[in-house]
Motif scaffolding. Structure first.
Motif, PDB file in Angstrom:
ATOM      1  N   TRP A 156      27.075 -49.545 -22.426  1.00 44.15           N
ATOM      2  CA  TRP A 156      27.813 -49.147 -23.623  1.00 44.15           C
ATOM      3  C   TRP A 156      27.030 -48.195 -24.518  1.00 44.15           C
ATOM      4  N   ALA A 157      26.107 -47.445 -23.941  1.00 42.24           N
ATOM      5  CA  ALA A 157      25.389 -46.449 -24.732  1.00 42.24           C
ATOM      6  C   ALA A 157      26.382 -45.449 -25.312  1.00 42.24           C
ATOM      7  N   GLY A 158      26.293 -45.202 -26.590  1.00 44.08           N
ATOM      8  CA  GLY A 158      27.214 -44.306 -27.290  1.00 44.08           C
ATOM      9  C   GLY A 158      28.201 -45.046 -28.175  1.00 44.08           C
ATOM     10  N   ALA A 159      28.407 -46.343 -27.905  1.00 40.87           N
ATOM     11  CA  ALA A 159      29.405 -47.104 -28.670  1.00 40.87           C
ATOM     12  C   ALA A 159      29.002 -47.235 -30.134  1.00 40.87           C
ATOM     13  N   ALA A 160      27.741 -47.551 -30.389  1.00 44.20           N
ATOM     14  CA  ALA A 160      27.286 -47.702 -31.774  1.00 44.20           C
ATOM     15  C   ALA A 160      27.377 -46.380 -32.525  1.00 44.20           C
ATOM     16  N   LEU A 161      27.085 -45.281 -31.835  1.00 45.35           N
ATOM     17  CA  LEU A 161      27.226 -43.964 -32.447  1.00 45.35           C
ATOM     18  C   LEU A 161      28.672 -43.715 -32.857  1.00 45.35           C
ATOM     19  N   GLY A 162      29.613 -44.049 -31.981  1.00 45.50           N
ATOM     20  CA  GLY A 162      31.022 -43.862 -32.303  1.00 45.50           C
ATOM     21  C   GLY A 162      31.458 -44.706 -33.484  1.00 45.50           C
ATOM     22  N   ILE A 163      30.945 -45.926 -33.570  1.00 49.34           N
ATOM     23  CA  ILE A 163      31.275 -46.789 -34.705  1.00 49.34           C
ATOM     24  C   ILE A 163      30.685 -46.223 -35.995  1.00 49.34           C
ATOM     25  N   ALA A 164      29.444 -45.714 -35.916  1.00 44.84           N
ATOM     26  CA  ALA A 164      28.831 -45.097 -37.092  1.00 44.84           C
ATOM     27  C   ALA A 164      29.663 -43.922 -37.585  1.00 44.84           C
TER      28      ALA A 164
END
Length: 384
Positions: A156-164
């Motif tokens: 799920w790399a990228g998921a936290a960036l999308g949430i930010a």
């Protein structure tokens, strides 16, 4: 080791005590936190999310509906309790940002170093202002930096960036950087997570979602006056230099050129840690409004400069972000627009520093040198 730990803890305690004393003397207005609380209350009570203003400065809601949904718990707490909780959370987030910044710089700091660095970083102007305003900048920076420094192939790399990006739109620029670096899977995951935040807002707050994405997003005047010294973006710098509150093409064209050059340099950076910082700095530079407290990316910038052995550059950068020269120039009323030439650098220290960094990065590019590394290589892969 015990002596170092005790010294670091004492430094941290003194730093926090000094900050707490200043907050008590100044009343710790935490105006942005009160806006978040009002957003959460609007969601909980079903009132117009973008139709209110709060505090003596008449501040409106400016974030996407998804952020307002996350702020609902803030409406349940008394204001004094909420302020205390937010201050404590932001101090912890600052320590997390210090650790993530060290990871970006390929270092593993010992606990005493983390404590000492947190104590000192608290007095960097962007960090200090973030705590004083009750802002979410540290949370957004931690989400983004944690995601970008994960090992290659992490789930799920990228998921936290999308949430930010769903909370505060500025991190969305990293999607472009991921694409330019060839990290397609991470970019797709980030885009999917961001889309998920939009859908969440649309399901729970359909009217507010339509209002934000069709109207409120484009009303930059809601955020504040772009020409005041608080705005440390390229638009703020140019507006003050020209003495024009609406520089129009005088800002748009340089911003487009700077954004293109900055992203190109970030995409071609030989080390991904440099690419991440170039992307963050470029985003802050070309964004129409980058309040001084948005520049908490000075923490990873300092960590990477120190990790690269550039101590003089780190010292100058630390001085720029600590000196608070932007608050020393006359800025009452519209005096920001009438500053003499010799006060302009003091009024715009952050964009000028980034322009120098971009120029240095461009000068470091030499013909015939190796191109950007493969998408399979990331800065995290070199962390031990």
């Amino acid at each position: 080791m015990r002596k170092r730990t005790a010294t670091a803890l004492l430094l941290l305690a003194l730093s926090l005590a000094s900050f707490g004393t200043l907050c008590a003397l100044r009343g710790a207005p935490m105006a942005d936190l009160l806006v978040y609380r009002a957003e959460g209350a609007a969601v909980a009570h079903g009132t117009d999310l973008y139709g209110f203003t709060v505090t003596e400065w008449r501040l409106p809601a400016t974030y996407p509906p998804f952020a307002a949904i996350l702020f609902v718990p803030a409406a349940w707490l008394p204001v004094p309790v909420l302020k205390t909780a937010f201050l404590a959370a932001n101090v912890l987030l600052l320590a997390v940002l210090v650790v993530l910044s060290a990871r970006l710089a390929r270092r593993t700091p010992a606990p005493p170093v983390v404590c000492a660095a947190t104590a000192l970083a608290l007095w960097l102007e962007p960090v200090f202002q973030t705590l004083l305003f009750g802002q979410v900048n540290l949370a957004v920076a931690c989400l983004t930096l944690w995601d970008l420094t994960r090992p290659p192939g992490a789930r799920w790399a990228g998921a936290a960036l999308g949430i930010a990006a769903g909370i505060k739109l500025t991190p969305a620029v990293f999607l472009a950087w991921l694409l330019l670096r060839g990290r397609i899977r991470e970019a797709a995951t980030a885009l999917g997570a961001f889309a998920g935040t939009v859908v969440c807002g649309a399901v729970l707050l359909p009217s507010a979602t339509v209002s934000f994405w069709t109207r409120r997003l484009w009303e930059t005047g809601r955020v504040g006056k772009a020409w005041i010294v608080d705005n440390q973006s390229l638009q703020g710098l140019i507006a003050r230099m020209l003495g024009d509150p609406a520089p129009g093409l005088g800002w748009v064209l340089p911003a487009l050129a700077t954004g293109a050059v900055g992203l190109w340099l970030a995409a071609r950076a030989r080390q991904e840690r440099h690419g991440i910082l170039l992307t963050a700095c470029t985003a802050l530079l070309v964004c129409p409004i980058s309040w001084s407290h948005h520049w908490v990316w000075c923490v990873p910038l300092l960590a990477v400069l120190l990790g690269d052995g550039r101590r003089w550059a780190a010292a100058v950068t630390a001085a720029v972000f600590t000196a608070r020269t932007l608050w020393l120039v006359p800025h009452a009323g519209d005096r920001d627009l009438h500053l003499p030439w010799w006060q302009q650098p003091a009024a715009s220290p952050y964009p000028l520093l980034v322009l120098v960094l971009l120029a240095g990065a461009a000068a470091a590019r030499r013909p015939g040198r190796q191109a950007a590394p493969s998408a399979r290589i990331s800065s995290a892969s070199t962390i031990r």
